[in-house]
Design a protein around this motif. Structure first.
Motif, PDB file in Angstrom:
ATOM      1  N   LYS A   1      78.490  43.169  21.047  1.00  0.00           N
ATOM      2  CA  LYS A   1      78.330  44.351  21.871  1.00  0.00           C
ATOM      3  C   LYS A   1      77.295  45.116  21.303  1.00  0.00           C
ATOM      4  CE  LYS A   1      83.008  44.009  23.722  1.00  0.00           C
ATOM      5  NZ  LYS A   1      82.785  43.613  25.020  1.00  0.00           N
ATOM      6  N   ILE A   2      76.727  45.749  22.195  1.00  0.00           N
ATOM      7  CA  ILE A   2      75.546  46.519  22.115  1.00  0.00           C
ATOM      8  C   ILE A   2      75.897  47.813  21.187  1.00  0.00           C
ATOM      9  CG2 ILE A   2      73.746  48.257  22.905  1.00  0.00           C
ATOM     10  CD1 ILE A   2      73.399  45.027  23.339  1.00  0.00           C
ATOM     11  N   GLY A   3      77.041  48.147  21.327  1.00  0.00           N
ATOM     12  CA  GLY A   3      77.540  49.311  20.627  1.00  0.00           C
ATOM     13  C   GLY A   3      77.805  48.953  19.010  1.00  0.00           C
ATOM     14  N   GLN A   4      77.956  47.737  18.715  1.00  0.00           N
ATOM     15  CA  GLN A   4      78.202  47.081  17.423  1.00  0.00           C
ATOM     16  C   GLN A   4      76.666  46.992  16.929  1.00  0.00           C
ATOM     17  OE1 GLN A   4      80.819  46.112  15.086  1.00  0.00           O
ATOM     18  NE2 GLN A   4      79.052  46.396  14.117  1.00  0.00           N
ATOM     19  N   VAL A   5      75.851  46.683  17.646  1.00  0.00           N
ATOM     20  CA  VAL A   5      74.430  46.510  17.163  1.00  0.00           C
ATOM     21  C   VAL A   5      73.897  47.805  16.929  1.00  0.00           C
ATOM     22  CG1 VAL A   5      72.029  45.683  18.044  1.00  0.00           C
ATOM     23  CG2 VAL A   5      74.122  44.371  18.758  1.00  0.00           C
ATOM     24  N   LYS A   6      73.967  49.042  17.418  1.00  0.00           N
ATOM     25  CA  LYS A   6      73.768  50.347  17.543  1.00  0.00           C
ATOM     26  C   LYS A   6      74.334  50.518  16.042  1.00  0.00           C
ATOM     27  CE  LYS A   6      72.685  51.637  21.838  1.00  0.00           C
ATOM     28  NZ  LYS A   6      73.214  52.787  22.881  1.00  0.00           N
ATOM     29  N   GLU A   7      75.418  50.415  15.435  1.00  0.00           N
ATOM     30  CA  GLU A   7      76.116  50.699  14.483  1.00  0.00           C
ATOM     31  C   GLU A   7      75.530  49.938  13.182  1.00  0.00           C
ATOM     32  OE1 GLU A   7      78.666  52.583  11.749  1.00  0.00           O
ATOM     33  OE2 GLU A   7      78.025  53.179  13.471  1.00  0.00           O
TER      34      GLU A   7
END
Length: 123
Positions: A88-94
């Motif tokens: 998920k892109i949110g996980q990538v950003k984290e």
């Protein structure tokens, strides 16, 4: 040598990682980003892409992998004789934040999420 074994220390002004991160296991993302951070000179840039996939197809791949007894997590695609990871892109950003990169820009195009990040200077 893979992204998990990069031995470089502040050797590059910038790095580009296109069409490669989908082959990195989710548990290795922090290691790979840490290695890229270490390899880039202070205030240097990293451009990388994250391949996008249809959410239903990702869920179907997860179920198929589980039925085959594979140790997959949601986002891993390993049931058709190869491997891809669609985090998920949110996980990538984290993961980017935890690796101490500053997100400069992002966009979506050509079935990829494109990221431009900069190595933050830590004092």
């Amino acid at each position: 040598m893979g992204l998990q074994e990069m031995p470089y220390h502040e050797a590059f002004d910038a790095a580009c990682c296109m069409d490669a991160m989908e082959f990195v296991f989710p548990e290795d993302w922090p290691l790979v980003l840490d290695n890229l951070y270490r390899a880039i000179k202070p205030d240097g840039y990293l451009y990388f892409t994250v391949e996008l996939a249809d959410e239903q197809e990702v869920e179907d791949a997860f179920i198929a992998g589980q039925k085959l007894g594979l140790p997959v997590v949601l986002g891993e695609w390993a049931h058709k004789g190869g491997y891809h990871c669609y985090p998920k892109i949110g996980q990538v950003k984290e993961w980017v934040r935890l690796a101490r990169f500053e997100l400069i820009d992002e966009t979506i195009g050509d079935e990829y999420h494109h990221f431009l990040v900069r190595k933050q200077l830590v004092f």
